[in-house]
Motif scaffolding. Structure first.
Motif, PDB file in Angstrom:
ATOM      1  N   ASN A 158      55.487  47.588  45.883  1.00  0.00           N
ATOM      2  CA  ASN A 158      54.132  47.052  46.061  1.00  0.00           C
ATOM      3  C   ASN A 158      53.780  46.087  44.925  1.00  0.00           C
ATOM      4  N   LEU A 159      54.154  46.433  43.687  1.00  0.00           N
ATOM      5  CA  LEU A 159      53.874  45.558  42.551  1.00  0.00           C
ATOM      6  C   LEU A 159      54.632  44.235  42.665  1.00  0.00           C
ATOM      7  N   VAL A 160      55.889  44.292  43.091  1.00  0.00           N
ATOM      8  CA  VAL A 160      56.687  43.070  43.234  1.00  0.00           C
ATOM      9  C   VAL A 160      56.096  42.169  44.315  1.00  0.00           C
ATOM     10  N   VAL A 161      55.752  42.747  45.448  1.00  0.00           N
ATOM     11  CA  VAL A 161      55.166  41.962  46.546  1.00  0.00           C
ATOM     12  C   VAL A 161      53.831  41.378  46.127  1.00  0.00           C
ATOM     13  N   THR A 162      53.011  42.158  45.469  1.00  0.00           N
ATOM     14  CA  THR A 162      51.710  41.661  45.004  1.00  0.00           C
ATOM     15  C   THR A 162      51.900  40.517  44.009  1.00  0.00           C
ATOM     16  N   GLY A 163      52.846  40.656  43.098  1.00  0.00           N
ATOM     17  CA  GLY A 163      53.128  39.587  42.137  1.00  0.00           C
ATOM     18  C   GLY A 163      53.594  38.308  42.829  1.00  0.00           C
ATOM     19  N   LEU A 164      54.463  38.435  43.824  1.00  0.00           N
ATOM     20  CA  LEU A 164      54.924  37.251  44.566  1.00  0.00           C
ATOM     21  C   LEU A 164      53.777  36.566  45.308  1.00  0.00           C
ATOM     22  N   ILE A 165      52.894  37.359  45.879  1.00  0.00           N
ATOM     23  CA  ILE A 165      51.743  36.783  46.593  1.00  0.00           C
ATOM     24  C   ILE A 165      50.822  36.047  45.615  1.00  0.00           C
ATOM     25  N   ILE A 166      50.607  36.620  44.452  1.00  0.00           N
ATOM     26  CA  ILE A 166      49.754  35.969  43.439  1.00  0.00           C
ATOM     27  C   ILE A 166      50.387  34.660  42.979  1.00  0.00           C
ATOM     28  N   PHE A 167      51.700  34.681  42.671  1.00  0.00           N
ATOM     29  CA  PHE A 167      52.380  33.441  42.257  1.00  0.00           C
ATOM     30  C   PHE A 167      52.362  32.386  43.359  1.00  0.00           C
ATOM     31  N   ALA A 168      52.524  32.815  44.597  1.00  0.00           N
ATOM     32  CA  ALA A 168      52.482  31.868  45.712  1.00  0.00           C
ATOM     33  C   ALA A 168      51.089  31.249  45.836  1.00  0.00           C
ATOM     34  N   GLY A 169      50.057  32.062  45.665  1.00  0.00           N
ATOM     35  CA  GLY A 169      48.689  31.546  45.722  1.00  0.00           C
ATOM     36  C   GLY A 169      48.415  30.541  44.611  1.00  0.00           C
ATOM     37  N   ILE A 170      48.888  30.841  43.402  1.00  0.00           N
ATOM     38  CA  ILE A 170      48.717  29.920  42.271  1.00  0.00           C
ATOM     39  C   ILE A 170      49.460  28.613  42.550  1.00  0.00           C
ATOM     40  N   GLY A 171      50.675  28.699  43.097  1.00  0.00           N
ATOM     41  CA  GLY A 171      51.449  27.494  43.412  1.00  0.00           C
ATOM     42  C   GLY A 171      50.789  26.650  44.483  1.00  0.00           C
ATOM     43  N   ILE A 172      50.264  27.293  45.510  1.00  0.00           N
ATOM     44  CA  ILE A 172      49.587  26.548  46.582  1.00  0.00           C
ATOM     45  C   ILE A 172      48.333  25.878  46.041  1.00  0.00           C
ATOM     46  N   PHE A 173      47.568  26.605  45.252  1.00  0.00           N
ATOM     47  CA  PHE A 173      46.339  26.042  44.694  1.00  0.00           C
ATOM     48  C   PHE A 173      46.654  24.867  43.757  1.00  0.00           C
ATOM     49  N   GLY A 174      47.683  25.002  42.931  1.00  0.00           N
ATOM     50  CA  GLY A 174      48.082  23.918  42.030  1.00  0.00           C
ATOM     51  C   GLY A 174      48.566  22.701  42.806  1.00  0.00           C
ATOM     52  N   SER A 175      49.331  22.911  43.863  1.00  0.00           N
ATOM     53  CA  SER A 175      49.811  21.804  44.697  1.00  0.00           C
ATOM     54  C   SER A 175      48.645  21.111  45.390  1.00  0.00           C
ATOM     55  N   LEU A 176      47.662  21.879  45.809  1.00  0.00           N
ATOM     56  CA  LEU A 176      46.488  21.305  46.469  1.00  0.00           C
ATOM     57  C   LEU A 176      45.685  20.434  45.502  1.00  0.00           C
ATOM     58  N   LEU A 177      45.554  20.872  44.257  1.00  0.00           N
ATOM     59  CA  LEU A 177      44.814  20.091  43.266  1.00  0.00           C
ATOM     60  C   LEU A 177      45.593  18.843  42.829  1.00  0.00           C
TER      61      LEU A 177
END
Length: 127
Positions: free
Chosen positions: A7-26
């Motif tokens: 659960n921690l690994v999956v949650t961490g991957l989702i958080i990193f993916a969200g940060i990457g998407i948000f950074g790419s959008l900006l």
């Protein structure tokens, strides 16, 4: 314990993916939207091919044939019901109805009786 780690690994991957998407959008909004559109288009094409070719099994074709036959049957019964109501409204007496019923020919039955071995006991040891 393993479940908590997963659960921690999956949650961490989702958080990193969200940060990457948000950074790419900006950083490049047009490029981001273009990539999203391409991903959606490719996903739609893969879904269409998967659904059309992979899931086209004989069982599904039989189901389509059954649905088609059911529609024909409903149509035929509806058509027969319509004829009967019109006949009844046009016919004035019961005697003429009886004559019409006598004139109707029954369709031949296409069933065959298959004789089996009902009296013979099964040998349970052969199973």
């Amino acid at each position: 314990m393993k479940n908590r780690t997963a659960n921690l690994v999956v949650t961490g991957l989702i958080i990193f993916a969200g940060i990457g998407i948000f950074g790419s959008l900006l950083a490049n909004p047009a490029g981001f939207l273009q990539r999203i559109a391409v991903i959606i288009l490719i996903g739609g094409i893969v879904y269409f091919f998967f659904r059309h070719f992979y899931l086209s099994t004989p069982e599904k074709q039989e189901q389509r044939a059954f649905i088609k036959a059911a529609k024909r049957s409903k149509k035929r019964f509806k058509h027969k019901d319509g004829k009967q109501t019109n006949r009844r409204s046009n016919v004035g007496s019961l005697s003429s109805l009886k004559k019409q019923n006598r004139r109707k020919k029954k369709s031949p039955v296409h069933l065959t009786v298959i004789e089996g071995k009902k009296g013979k006991k099964k040998n349970r040891a052969s199973f």
